[in-house]
Design a protein around this motif. Sequence first.
Motif: not given
Length: 413
Positions: A152-166
């Motif tokens: 997922p991404i946040n409202d600014a349009g940046e990747l959720d890197m914690e979710a990526y690592r998980a």
Amino acid sequence: MEQTAVLEHFDVEKIRQDFPILTRKVNGKPLVYLDNGATTQKPKQVIDAIVEYYTQLNSNVHRGVHYLSQLATDAFEVTRRKLRPFINAAHEHEIILTKGTTEGINLVASCYGKAYVKAGDEIIISAMEHHSNIVPWQMLCEERGATLRVVPINDAGELDMEAYRAALNDRTKMVAVTYVSNALGTVNPVGEIIRQAHAAGAPVLLDAAQAVQHLPIDVQALDVDFLVFSGHKMYGPTGIGVLYGKEKWLDAMPPYQGGGEMIKDVAFEKTTYNELPFKYEAGTPNIEAGICLAHAVDYLETAGLNRIAQHERELLAYAGGRLLEIPELRIIGTAQEKSSVVSFLLGGIHPYDVGVILDKLGIAVRTGHHCTQPLMERYGIPGTVRASIAMYNTKEDIDALVAGVQKAAEMLA
């Protein structure tokens, strides 16, 4: 063919003189071309190379002993030789010439998938991907019984890197993400994405269709496994693209298509495949576009990617500031790291209606979902107006865009 002299600084007016189409009018107005994310215009050097090919070299490549075929083959292979240092690949044979980014992604999804993906495995993509980096992986997952996971991404349009690592685990067989979002302009932290994927034992494919014309790319420094991009988005012809793949993967994967060029020996009992890069280049290629892509590479290197990036960063900041002066305008995609794209909505007005008025004023932008429907659904919007910047754009272009949007606001209020 003669190239533009190396610029001591970025002289945008000198650059503009190399693009004949920028002098034309649309609807009686000077063309303001801000749809570069869809395709870029072509400099005279590329246009002249197209004419030269058909008037001086036209012949099939790799197969003839006659003079024209040898000339065409040599010119075609010059492109591969120039692309290797352009992205700093280790070997020329790691450069596969394709129809474009879409074919490059499909090739990897098909060939890597056949070799390495099985039921229960997982493929990771992001919520901001172009359809071309979603659908091939969906097709692979359906075929092999694998699972597609979306970061997922946040409202600014940046990747959720914690979710990526998980999301990374021992079932992850590929991470496929965009370098720069075509709809938001977000520049993803690809170095960290690659490091984390490799730590989990997974290779990475980067969609660089919106990056290679804006930013210097070093595939060895990134340690990326696959990288894909298109010629027409980097001032070259349509119908030509590039797949970079590490030698170890390209050697291990099966061919994508069967036919001429990709074979070494053919018998009814068994066929032996050709060596790299020809193993993945079945049939007659788009010879004219392949040859002329070298001239686009020359043009980018002469202008200087670092100078281009600085010029475009200044324009992007200027565009964001000026557009936000307009009441009820909101920018979609406000990542800290952005490149060359500003997407926006004007109050409750449909993006298409804004685009139509801008077109009447000679201003070319893109409206709609930009082949990122899941991303638009994430924001709960039907689409955006997208202005995408290239090296030949100016502050005057941005001023014309702002005036046009203000006019649209007045007319559609």
